[in-house]
Design an enzyme around this catalytic site. Sequence first.
Site, short mmCIF file in Angstrom:
data_model
loop_
_atom_site.label_atom_id
_atom_site.label_comp_id
_atom_site.label_asym_id
_atom_site.label_seq_id
_atom_site.Cartn_x
_atom_site.Cartn_y
_atom_site.Cartn_z
N ASP A 1 0.85 -1.19 0.00
CA ASP A 1 0.00 0.00 0.00
C ASP A 1 0.89 1.25 0.00
O ASP A 1 2.01 1.21 0.54
CB ASP A 1 -0.83 0.07 1.29
CG ASP A 1 -1.73 -1.13 1.47
OD1 ASP A 1 -2.06 -1.78 0.47
OD2 ASP A 1 -2.10 -1.40 2.64
N ALA A 2 0.36 2.34 -0.52
CA ALA A 2 1.12 3.60 -0.48
C ALA A 2 1.53 3.92 0.96
O ALA A 2 2.64 4.39 1.22
CB ALA A 2 0.31 4.73 -1.09
#
Length: 247
Positions: A112-113
């Site tokens: 995930d970012a």
Amino acid sequence: MSDKTANEGIRLQKVLSQAGVASRRAAEDLIDQGRVSVDGKVVREQGKRVDPLTAAIHVDGMRVNVREDRVYLALNKPRGVHTTMEDDQGRPCVGDYLRNRAERLFHVGRLDADTEGLLLLTNDGELAHRLMHPSYGVKKTYLAEVPAPVGRDVGKTLRGGVVLEDGPAKVDSFKLVDNFGNRALVEVVIHEGRKHIVRRLLDEVGHPVHSLVRTRIADVALGNQRPGAIRALNRNEVGSLYSAVGL
Ligand code: URA
């Protein structure tokens, strides 16, 4: 005589020494000792020719990368960086860290970012595919900061399995690492890669994740690599990844 002709390949001891396994003399010793196999068969004769583009060469049971064009890298992906090679909205992405590299690299899976940590990058499509495929069961380790206290039953529940909106999920292991005030650090090992899986699992047991770091994939550890730093995997690390997926 040339070491390579179109059909005959390159002498095994030369391939091993070029791959950095041992000097040519020492590679001959390894062959004499029956410690080298090519495509699953132990080779004891000196001077066997192999095609490094296709041969699967193992030393002491561990696959050796003999292809000079293969690249295996570890990036400590910083928080806020998207796991894409290009971002059409101009957001920071993994491709930004690879602009000066000539090879066409893939990221092995995604983070995930908001997640920091170990992301493997390679141009070895078969290895990347296997590392990502759930049937190979490659273990990934995460450290998550969650609200404390973490009850004794949390690990048992997660190991036993919970039902998420897209089906059942469980962890391979769960450990409370540290407690500091109203936060705790927990270690989760899991071998699947569904989207947001660690966050969703911890949410499900009442411990929404404040921050998440991937620290290990199979036997490759992030160690003290700084966020944004990239390093080449060493021979043992590459060999351990091959072993983890039966190559
Ligand atoms: N699980 C998550 O929730 N996020 C990641 O980035 C990786 C695993």
